[in-house]
Motif scaffolding. Structure first.
Motif, PDB file in Angstrom:
ATOM      1  N   SER A 128       0.502 -12.123   6.250  1.00  0.00           N
ATOM      2  CA  SER A 128      -0.848 -11.861   5.721  1.00  0.00           C
ATOM      3  C   SER A 128      -0.841 -10.637   4.820  1.00  0.00           C
ATOM      4  N   ASP A 129       0.149  -9.737   5.011  1.00  0.00           N
ATOM      5  CA  ASP A 129       0.220  -8.515   4.210  1.00  0.00           C
ATOM      6  C   ASP A 129       1.674  -8.055   4.166  1.00  0.00           C
ATOM      7  N   SER A 130       2.078  -7.510   3.024  1.00  0.00           N
ATOM      8  CA  SER A 130       3.446  -6.992   2.912  1.00  0.00           C
ATOM      9  C   SER A 130       3.472  -5.880   1.879  1.00  0.00           C
ATOM     10  N   GLU A 131       4.495  -5.001   1.995  1.00  0.00           N
ATOM     11  CA  GLU A 131       4.686  -3.972   0.977  1.00  0.00           C
ATOM     12  C   GLU A 131       6.130  -3.511   1.009  1.00  0.00           C
ATOM     13  N   PHE A 132       6.523  -2.834  -0.071  1.00  0.00           N
ATOM     14  CA  PHE A 132       7.884  -2.315  -0.183  1.00  0.00           C
ATOM     15  C   PHE A 132       7.819  -0.802  -0.027  1.00  0.00           C
ATOM     16  N   PRO A 133       8.219  -0.265   1.120  1.00  0.00           N
ATOM     17  CA  PRO A 133       8.146   1.184   1.340  1.00  0.00           C
ATOM     18  C   PRO A 133       8.882   1.954   0.247  1.00  0.00           C
ATOM     19  N   GLY A 134       8.276   3.103  -0.131  1.00  0.00           N
ATOM     20  CA  GLY A 134       8.902   3.960  -1.138  1.00  0.00           C
ATOM     21  C   GLY A 134       8.631   3.538  -2.555  1.00  0.00           C
ATOM     22  N   SER A 135       7.753   2.513  -2.749  1.00  0.00           N
ATOM     23  CA  SER A 135       7.494   2.030  -4.115  1.00  0.00           C
ATOM     24  C   SER A 135       6.257   2.668  -4.734  1.00  0.00           C
ATOM     25  N   GLY A 136       5.726   3.732  -4.080  1.00  0.00           N
ATOM     26  CA  GLY A 136       4.543   4.411  -4.619  1.00  0.00           C
ATOM     27  C   GLY A 136       3.264   3.823  -4.068  1.00  0.00           C
ATOM     28  N   GLY A 137       2.142   4.451  -4.414  1.00  0.00           N
ATOM     29  CA  GLY A 137       0.837   4.013  -3.908  1.00  0.00           C
ATOM     30  C   GLY A 137       0.605   4.504  -2.488  1.00  0.00           C
ATOM     31  N   ALA A 138      -0.520   4.085  -1.924  1.00  0.00           N
ATOM     32  CA  ALA A 138      -0.880   4.504  -0.555  1.00  0.00           C
ATOM     33  C   ALA A 138      -0.185   3.579   0.429  1.00  0.00           C
ATOM     34  N   ALA A 139       0.925   4.038   0.972  1.00  0.00           N
ATOM     35  CA  ALA A 139       1.718   3.193   1.871  1.00  0.00           C
ATOM     36  C   ALA A 139       0.977   2.933   3.174  1.00  0.00           C
ATOM     37  N   LYS A 140       1.023   1.664   3.627  1.00  0.00           N
ATOM     38  CA  LYS A 140       0.383   1.285   4.896  1.00  0.00           C
ATOM     39  C   LYS A 140       1.371   1.256   6.051  1.00  0.00           C
ATOM     40  N   THR A 141       2.668   1.161   5.710  1.00  0.00           N
ATOM     41  CA  THR A 141       3.693   1.037   6.752  1.00  0.00           C
ATOM     42  C   THR A 141       3.578   2.158   7.783  1.00  0.00           C
ATOM     43  N   GLY A 142       3.489   1.751   9.052  1.00  0.00           N
ATOM     44  CA  GLY A 142       3.456   2.724  10.139  1.00  0.00           C
ATOM     45  C   GLY A 142       2.098   3.347  10.394  1.00  0.00           C
ATOM     46  N   THR A 143       1.056   2.836   9.750  1.00  0.00           N
ATOM     47  CA  THR A 143      -0.277   3.452   9.890  1.00  0.00           C
ATOM     48  C   THR A 143      -1.281   2.507  10.550  1.00  0.00           C
ATOM     49  N   LEU A 144      -2.424   3.108  10.917  1.00  0.00           N
ATOM     50  CA  LEU A 144      -3.617   2.340  11.270  1.00  0.00           C
ATOM     51  C   LEU A 144      -4.535   2.403  10.055  1.00  0.00           C
ATOM     52  N   GLN A 145      -4.852   1.270   9.456  1.00  0.00           N
ATOM     53  CA  GLN A 145      -5.685   1.249   8.255  1.00  0.00           C
ATOM     54  C   GLN A 145      -7.117   0.849   8.606  1.00  0.00           C
ATOM     55  N   PRO A 146      -8.095   1.621   8.116  1.00  0.00           N
ATOM     56  CA  PRO A 146      -9.493   1.308   8.439  1.00  0.00           C
ATOM     57  C   PRO A 146      -9.952   0.017   7.768  1.00  0.00           C
ATOM     58  N   VAL A 147     -10.844  -0.691   8.455  1.00  0.00           N
ATOM     59  CA  VAL A 147     -11.445  -1.904   7.887  1.00  0.00           C
ATOM     60  C   VAL A 147     -12.954  -1.667   7.798  1.00  0.00           C
ATOM     61  N   TYR A 148     -13.480  -1.762   6.570  1.00  0.00           N
ATOM     62  CA  TYR A 148     -14.893  -1.478   6.319  1.00  0.00           C
ATOM     63  C   TYR A 148     -15.665  -2.766   6.047  1.00  0.00           C
ATOM     64  N   SER A 149     -16.967  -2.674   6.166  1.00  0.00           N
ATOM     65  CA  SER A 149     -17.826  -3.776   5.758  1.00  0.00           C
ATOM     66  C   SER A 149     -17.957  -3.706   4.237  1.00  0.00           C
ATOM     67  N   VAL A 150     -17.381  -4.691   3.525  1.00  0.00           N
ATOM     68  CA  VAL A 150     -17.383  -4.673   2.056  1.00  0.00           C
ATOM     69  C   VAL A 150     -17.859  -6.021   1.517  1.00  0.00           C
ATOM     70  N   GLY A 151     -18.051  -6.071   0.218  1.00  0.00           N
ATOM     71  CA  GLY A 151     -18.487  -7.320  -0.413  1.00  0.00           C
ATOM     72  C   GLY A 151     -18.564  -7.145  -1.912  1.00  0.00           C
ATOM     73  N   GLY A 152     -18.834  -8.254  -2.616  1.00  0.00           N
ATOM     74  CA  GLY A 152     -18.896  -8.189  -4.076  1.00  0.00           C
ATOM     75  C   GLY A 152     -17.541  -7.819  -4.639  1.00  0.00           C
ATOM     76  N   SER A 153     -17.528  -6.916  -5.609  1.00  0.00           N
ATOM     77  CA  SER A 153     -16.250  -6.506  -6.217  1.00  0.00           C
ATOM     78  C   SER A 153     -15.623  -5.331  -5.474  1.00  0.00           C
ATOM     79  N   ILE A 154     -16.282  -4.869  -4.406  1.00  0.00           N
ATOM     80  CA  ILE A 154     -15.737  -3.759  -3.628  1.00  0.00           C
ATOM     81  C   ILE A 154     -14.794  -4.315  -2.563  1.00  0.00           C
ATOM     82  N   THR A 155     -13.522  -4.017  -2.720  1.00  0.00           N
ATOM     83  CA  THR A 155     -12.495  -4.528  -1.807  1.00  0.00           C
ATOM     84  C   THR A 155     -12.156  -3.471  -0.758  1.00  0.00           C
TER      85      THR A 155
END
Length: 684
Positions: A128-155
């Protein structure tokens, strides 16, 4: 210096004008709104070993690409991408759907994080989700990521990034709101840390500590308003101090055709004590169906009239208003007390007479529906307002009735027993009186759950009760046939019941009848001219026919627990053993759970507690006008211990003189000052 609630969300880097408008739709106007836009759950990207994962469980693993990816296309837009990935001692197949753009990035030997469903038998992860560690950006590996109530163009990704940016720009401006003594006493995280950690916790324990702090703050600030309201109300002396002689009340109680229970005597004393004070009474009387709240209201109204004032009793339906009026007229028959009915269906001439009688003081007690709060209704000296089934009325309706007098005492009543956690939240500004005791001689109602296939036996039971001289209610959810709901309807059921019992008189009652038609139907049932009454839920509240001993509820799974209990309470009001039969074939677990609760207990407070567990606090009353706050984080069921503590702390603080003057409490006083009541506006 500007505060966070004065800075537009547009000032955050990356928030464009269109995005600002979309955030406004979520109620986010300022930086303060955004950093208080808390996640409702977390995605867990902490790395686990596959040996610890069960079949079908969601997991995040770290591995290396082994072998070239294979892409299969289905039609124009659909695709399936597979690749072998080495995860520890396992060689698994990773499967992505509609992610063909990843094909060129899946280079042999490259480290990859995979999150998805683990199928051990096939050694496969559906990603459902994947990433390449060390490739820049906000890495999710090893974290708890918040899930918000979103909609429209706000992801989710945009919201996470924007809240992080807001914390970077403005985090240092987050101020502590709670008094230091409370933070220290309850070992709470500081507000700045709590806001930071609720959005991005390092681990579960840290996230829980942040949530505990913010839940306490939310409940404390809410309770602070209620307790401050109570504290200031008690200090004001602009209410009516009723001069009530205890002996007068005792003499009236002695004329009643039944003996008061100890619970009734206790709440009557609580109410009369309030009425004698010069501050306004604001009390909630809650009790189970048939517990005798009406006679308590009658004694209270009697006390107000004997003290030289008028009383008003507001109820949600005309059937109930008429019934209460007749009950009060019977109780006050020899007392010289004038009771009048004021509803929307009165003739113009009758209405003019009632209005004149109220204004001149010739009518002592007005019983009515929302017709009582119309502009042309004036009282000579309104001293007491009693509101029955108070959750049926909005806050504004209750406050309009209150303004018909000079700060009259207010007693609100409900037959929906409210669990303590709900009562101190929804009605924390009120004193609460509770009747839990059954009236003397009342027998518990026996409740059974049967399926539609057993209707012949149910009909036989009706015949048996009627042969003893008793009467029966048959309740169904709808008035006429609906294509959407496969439920029995009142009109069809009425015809079927007549066919089943050609020798009995069967009545039909539903909301589309005129007031006079309803009166006629209920009068016939009340004097046993009609043996069986087929009805919709218009009989739910207050209808009182002691000779009715059998309540049959068709398609019972369509009703909420509270409503089922209210309907059951229409029987069991006389000396005879009563029964309630739930006819239902529930397909959902919730429906089956409701049937089980109803057959397990006839204690309204226990039913109410279980209802709260099943439905959650938001739907408990089934109405937006219930006065229940919508909390960002707090849950009244899960957080009841925090709620109790917050209420106790708020009550203690507002009772202290230094709370109103000391600089130590300036921040929380500022919260109060934003509330309309504390700006001088009279609230209900």
């Amino acid at each position: 210096m500007m505060k966070l609630d004065q800075i537009s969300v547009r000032q955050i880097k990356g928030v464009s004008a269109p995005k600002e408008q979309e955030l406004h739709a979520f109620g986010v106007q300022t930086v303060a709104d955004l950093i208080d836009y808390f996640p409702f759950r977390y995605e867990d990207y902490r790395i686990r070993e596959l040996t610890d994962v069960k079949e079908g469980e969601k997991v995040t693993v770290l591995g290396h690409v082994r072998g070239a990816p294979v892409l299969q296309r289905y039609g124009r837009t659909k695709s399936r991408l597979t690749c072998k990935v080495e995860v520890g001692q396992w060689l698994v197949t990773a499967v992505w759907f509609n992610r063909q753009f990843l094909q060129d990035q899946l280079v042999t030997g490259r480290e990859i994080m995979l999150t998805g469903k683990w199928e051990q038998q096939r050694l496969q992860i559906t990603v459902s989700d994947s990433e390449f560690p060390g490739s820049g950006g906000a890495a999710k590996t090893g974290t708890l990521q918040p899930v918000y109530s979103v909609g429209g163009s706000i992801t989710q990704a945009w919201m996470r990034k924007t809240i992080r940016q807001a914390m970077t720009q403005y985090g240092v401006m987050i101020e502590e709101m709670l008094p230091y003594e409370l933070v220290q006493r309850h070992e709470l995280m500081g507000r700045r840390d709590a806001v930071q950690r609720i959005h991005l916790p390092d681990d579960t324990k840290e996230g829980q500590a942040a949530r505990r702090r913010l839940v306490y703050e939310e409940l404390f600030l809410f309770q602070l308003k209620l307790q401050a309201y109570r504290a200031l109300n008690r200090k004001r002396n602009d209410g009516i101090a009723h001069r009530i002689e205890s002996e007068t009340i005792r003499q009236f109680a002695a004329t009643l055709p039944f003996e008061l229970t100890d619970a009734q005597k206790k709440v009557i004393n609580e109410i009369l004590t309030d009425m004698r004070r010069s501050s306004c009474m604001n009390r909630l009387l809650q009790g189970d169906v048939g517990s005798g709240k009406t006679v308590v209201a009658a004694i209270t109204l009697y006390a107000a009239v004997k003290a030289g004032h008028q009383g008003a009793l507001m109820v949600p339906t005309e059937i109930l208003a008429d019934q209460h009026m007749r009950s009060l007229q019977r109780l006050f028959a020899d007392m010289g007390i004038e009771v009048a009915l004021l509803t929307g269906s009165l003739t113009e001439r009758k209405r003019r007479d009632v209005l004149a009688g109220l204004q001149m003081g010739m009518i002592d007690i007005a019983v009515g529906t929302h017709a009582l709060i119309q502009e042309d209704v004036f009282f000579r000296s309104l001293g007491l307002v009693v509101v029955d089934e108070q959750h049926r009325f909005g806050v504004n309706q209750r406050s309009v009735l209150r303004r018909k007098g000079m700060n009259p005492d207010v007693l609100t009543m409900t037959a929906t027993p409210i669990p303590r956690t709900m009562a101190i939240t929804a009605f924390g500004d009120m004193d609460v009186s509770t009747i839990k005791e059954r009236p003397i001689g009342r027998k518990p109602i026996k409740t059974y759950w049967v399926k539609h296939s057993m209707m012949e036996r149910v009909l036989g039971f009706i015949r048996k009760e009627v042969s003893k001289g008793r009467q029966t209610y048959i309740i169904c959810p709808l008035i006429e046939e609906s294509e959407k709901l496969d439920v029995q309807n009142a009109i069809d059921l009425y015809v079927q019941t007549q066919q089943s019992f050609p020798d009995l008189r069967v009545g039909l009652l539903h909301g589309r009848l005129t007031a006079s038609e309803k009166d006629s139907v209920m009068s016939a049932f009340g004097v046993n001219e009609t043996q069986v009454l087929v009805a919709t839920t218009v009989v739910e509240v207050g209808v009182d026919v002691p000779n009715a001993t059998l309540m049959i509820i068709m398609d019972a799974e369509r009703f909420g627990l509270s409503q089922l209990h209210q309907l059951r309470g229409r029987v069991g009001r006389g000396e005879h053993q009563s029964h309630c039969i739930l006819v239902a074939d529930p397909k959902s677990e919730t429906g089956r759970e409701r049937m089980k609760v109803m057959t397990d207990t006839d204690d309204g407070f226990e039913v109410s507690r279980r209802d709260l567990e099943i439905r959650g606090p938001g739907d408990f009353f089934g109405t937006k006008q219930s006065g229940l706050p919508e909390f960002r984080l707090a849950d009244m069921v899960a957080d009841y211990e925090v709620l109790e503590q917050a209420r106790e702390d708020a009550a203690d603080l507002t009772a202290r003189d230094d709370f109103w003057t000391s600089e130590v409490f300036a921040k929380v006083r500022q919260v109060l000052q934003k509330d309309p009541f504390f700006q001088g506006e009279q609230l209900d």
